[in-house]
Design a protein around this motif. Sequence first.
Motif, mmCIF file in Angstrom:
data_model
loop_
_atom_site.group_PDB
_atom_site.id
_atom_site.type_symbol
_atom_site.label_atom_id
_atom_site.label_comp_id
_atom_site.label_asym_id
_atom_site.label_seq_id
_atom_site.Cartn_x
_atom_site.Cartn_y
_atom_site.Cartn_z
ATOM 1 N N ASN A 67 0.823 -1.204 0.000
ATOM 2 C CA ASN A 67 0.000 0.000 0.000
ATOM 3 C C ASN A 67 0.862 1.260 0.000
ATOM 4 N N ALA A 68 1.878 1.252 0.841
ATOM 5 C CA ALA A 68 2.752 2.416 0.925
ATOM 6 C C ALA A 68 3.501 2.644 -0.391
ATOM 7 N N TYR A 69 3.938 1.566 -1.009
ATOM 8 C CA TYR A 69 4.650 1.669 -2.288
ATOM 9 C C TYR A 69 3.726 2.235 -3.369
ATOM 10 N N THR A 70 2.500 1.742 -3.424
ATOM 11 C CA THR A 70 1.537 2.242 -4.401
ATOM 12 C C THR A 70 1.270 3.722 -4.174
ATOM 13 N N ALA A 71 1.085 4.106 -2.918
ATOM 14 C CA ALA A 71 0.826 5.511 -2.606
ATOM 15 C C ALA A 71 1.990 6.386 -3.053
ATOM 16 N N ALA A 72 3.208 5.935 -2.813
ATOM 17 C CA ALA A 72 4.378 6.722 -3.193
ATOM 18 C C ALA A 72 4.540 6.818 -4.702
ATOM 19 N N MET A 73 4.309 5.721 -5.391
ATOM 20 C CA MET A 73 4.504 5.701 -6.839
ATOM 21 C C MET A 73 3.489 6.586 -7.576
ATOM 22 N N LEU A 74 2.341 6.793 -6.981
ATOM 23 C CA LEU A 74 1.324 7.619 -7.635
ATOM 24 C C LEU A 74 1.061 8.922 -6.897
ATOM 25 N N SER A 75 2.014 9.317 -6.062
ATOM 26 C CA SER A 75 1.830 10.566 -5.307
ATOM 27 C C SER A 75 1.717 11.772 -6.231
ATOM 28 N N HIS A 76 2.347 11.692 -7.411
ATOM 29 C CA HIS A 76 2.305 12.830 -8.336
ATOM 30 C C HIS A 76 0.923 13.016 -8.960
ATOM 31 N N THR A 77 0.026 12.067 -8.778
ATOM 32 C CA THR A 77 -1.330 12.195 -9.326
ATOM 33 C C THR A 77 -2.326 12.724 -8.291
ATOM 34 N N GLU A 78 -1.829 13.151 -7.148
ATOM 35 C CA GLU A 78 -2.736 13.553 -6.067
ATOM 36 C C GLU A 78 -3.657 14.697 -6.484
ATOM 37 N N ALA A 79 -3.104 15.714 -7.125
ATOM 38 C CA ALA A 79 -3.936 16.853 -7.530
ATOM 39 C C ALA A 79 -4.975 16.410 -8.552
ATOM 40 N N LEU A 80 -4.580 15.534 -9.465
ATOM 41 C CA LEU A 80 -5.532 15.018 -10.455
ATOM 42 C C LEU A 80 -6.632 14.226 -9.778
ATOM 43 N N ARG A 81 -6.276 13.415 -8.803
ATOM 44 C CA ARG A 81 -7.285 12.626 -8.093
ATOM 45 C C ARG A 81 -8.294 13.527 -7.398
ATOM 46 N N GLU A 82 -7.806 14.574 -6.772
ATOM 47 C CA GLU A 82 -8.716 15.494 -6.089
ATOM 48 C C GLU A 82 -9.640 16.177 -7.081
ATOM 49 N N ALA A 83 -9.089 16.572 -8.226
ATOM 50 C CA ALA A 83 -9.917 17.221 -9.234
ATOM 51 C C ALA A 83 -10.975 16.251 -9.761
ATOM 52 N N LEU A 84 -10.581 15.010 -10.004
ATOM 53 C CA LEU A 84 -11.536 14.004 -10.473
ATOM 54 C C LEU A 84 -12.623 13.753 -9.445
ATOM 55 N N TYR A 85 -12.225 13.592 -8.182
ATOM 56 C CA TYR A 85 -13.206 13.332 -7.131
ATOM 57 C C TYR A 85 -14.204 14.484 -7.037
ATOM 58 N N ASP A 86 -13.692 15.710 -7.053
ATOM 59 C CA ASP A 86 -14.576 16.875 -6.921
ATOM 60 C C ASP A 86 -15.576 16.942 -8.066
ATOM 61 N N GLU A 87 -15.136 16.663 -9.283
ATOM 62 C CA GLU A 87 -16.077 16.783 -10.397
ATOM 63 C C GLU A 87 -17.055 15.619 -10.435
ATOM 64 N N ILE A 88 -16.628 14.430 -10.000
ATOM 65 C CA ILE A 88 -17.542 13.280 -9.945
ATOM 66 C C ILE A 88 -18.650 13.546 -8.935
ATOM 67 N N VAL A 89 -18.264 14.012 -7.746
ATOM 68 C CA VAL A 89 -19.246 14.284 -6.697
ATOM 69 C C VAL A 89 -20.133 15.458 -7.085
ATOM 70 N N ALA A 90 -19.575 16.421 -7.828
ATOM 71 C CA ALA A 90 -20.358 17.602 -8.216
ATOM 72 C C ALA A 90 -21.501 17.235 -9.155
ATOM 73 N N ARG A 91 -21.420 16.088 -9.804
ATOM 74 C CA ARG A 91 -22.508 15.676 -10.701
ATOM 75 C C ARG A 91 -23.665 15.023 -9.939
ATOM 76 N N ILE A 92 -23.453 14.710 -8.662
ATOM 77 C CA ILE A 92 -24.439 13.967 -7.887
ATOM 78 C C ILE A 92 -25.397 14.926 -7.194
#
Length: 705
Positions: A67-92
């Motif tokens: 889990n820690a390795y996966t989190a570290a390897m994709l840490s650079h996508t954190e801002a993208l993940r937040e943007a995706l989450y916000d827009e997905i929830v905004a459609r609900i």
Amino acid sequence: MSARTASLLGVLLLPAIAPAQDAPPTPPVARVIPHRLELHGDVRVDNYYWLRERDDPDVIAHLEAENAYTAAMLSHTEALREALYDEIVARIKEDDATAPVFDDGYYYASKYEAGRQYPVLVRKRGSLDAEEEVLLDENELAEGHAYFSLGRTEVSPDGTLIAFATDTTGRRIATVRFKDLESGAFLDDELAQVTGNVAWANDNETIFYSKQDPQTLRSYRIYRHVLGTDPADDVLVFEEGDEEFSCFVSRTKSDEYLLITSSQTLSTESRFLDADDPTGTFAVVQPRERNLEYSVDHLGDAFYLRTNLDAPNFRLMTAPVSSPGKEHWSEVVPGRDDVFLEGFELFAGHLVTEERRDGLVRLVVRPRGDEAEPFEVDFGEPAYTARIGPNHEIDTTTLRYIYTSLTTPVSSIDYDLDARESTVVKRDEVLGDFDPGDYTTERLLAVAGDGTEVPISIVSKEGFPKDGSRPLLLYGYGSYGNSLDASFDSARLSLLDRGFAFAIAHVRGGQELGRSWYEDGKLLNKMNTFTDFIACAEHLIAEGYAVPDRLFAQGGSAGGLLMGAVINLRPGLFRGVIAAVPFVDVVTTMLDPSIPLTTFEYDEWGNPDDPIYYEYMRSYSPYDNVEAKGYPNLLVTTSLADSQVQYWEPAKWVAKLRATRTDDNLLLFRTYLEGSHGGVSGRYRRYRETAFEYAFLLDLAGLGR
């Protein structure tokens, strides 16, 4: 539906995302502890068998390291993940409710409130304008639990009590409780360590429930409980002794009979009891026979039975309640070579059947009467998903059905069976600037190696170029006869709007094209499922929808098996693959009857005690066929509590891939530390995982901004 099905939505409980590092972290390396396995003269050494030890601190430490390795390897996508989450929830629509369903004088619904993870079950008496009554607030029931799932809920025949099942571990082990709906008080009665399957007798104080084997979780006993008595004194009314069968209890739509049904892949046996006589003896409808399946409902003086007796695509029969054996069955709807009968709904003046023809579901209305001609409900679109919805009333001319397509949100529709008119009761609202006209759906046919045409459903943003310049995600399943119909997903818009196309491969192993489609993708035909998926991918490439460097694949559970087999067969065909809770250690799992689902599924995969099935499973089992070669970028997920595909299957698979593969592509593994086969619970939490998966895909496609 079999248990090895998966929702690919959920959230993993992981450590906080690590900050970006100058040098990439070192991937975890699992200890090698050789374990010898021998059968039919075949000797295998399993270096990661030890990962089965769920309570071993070293196992937990390894999963946490992954889990820690996966989190570290994709840490650079954190801002993208937040943007995706916000827009997905905004459609609900956060303050929302399901379409009301009428049942015995009440309108029932689930109501969602802004910011809350779980719905509230409510009802109104007699009219939608009546005062709302709260039955259960799932948010209150979930307090103090990291995972919570409300299972079966059953209101007593007189409407004064509700029985409900809760699971707080994700292991499909439930507790059934009771609430007095007049006083609002919870009763002292509590049925612990049960399946959650319950059915009331008509006296409003007797309830039947099923209990599972504590190790295999096979539902094998039916008990009778009387409210106010000690559950330790509950009467065992039926025990299923065949380890390949499981059993459950239900009520007929007429509310006149209780049913106990035992079933396995190829056989069914039902028993019935007058619901007014809860201490009576259940009688057999039709004794079990190999290759004879049937399901039962009741109306008037007859049982209605959907059966494959002399009809591979099933037909509908009736039988007198007084003598329901197959020698007394009379045909109502015949079996047909080009039509698969999926289900039926009984009304006083009409019979409605759910039939699949040319890969699409048709709802056929048959008015009662010798002169009446059957007719189909008109959906107005060439491609869609439709199914019979909740219909509790017999004396009505209204059919509730559910409708959706790749561009149409899920809709609950009432159909007037006499006037032949549809009224949309509820269509899931998509907030924002969503316009169905901005998206295009298509249906293609790929040709498999044996000449079989395999359907593909596609959705993309209008104007999607067919020059291989855009990415495409191909999804598949293909097991248990579960048909993978095209349906709407508002979260998916976040992929489509960024340039992705989404396609579904309707491979053999499902039942999209009838029973033979299923038979051609199971047991010794299972390889067709994998080669069909490859044929679909190749067809999409040939038609310009994608190129291998921009082609992605996804599947979960038995669909994860599909992913594992495909990347062994054709690793260079895909840029990246998501395998959720994947069933990848087929041989070892099917050799262990103590594992949930194993004995129940011999007729799906085969029994490896038979050398023919052993060799065939061995030829495609993803874990057993990992080789020293390059594999695509891979994201694998699992759940520690999963009782349907044990966590150690993907854990072992990833460990073996790490030790064997020759590429430097991403190999990421995430474990739900709390959750179930379908992820953790909660309305919003699951979109965190959706955002994570989408970020993985978009980043690999070069669209991660």
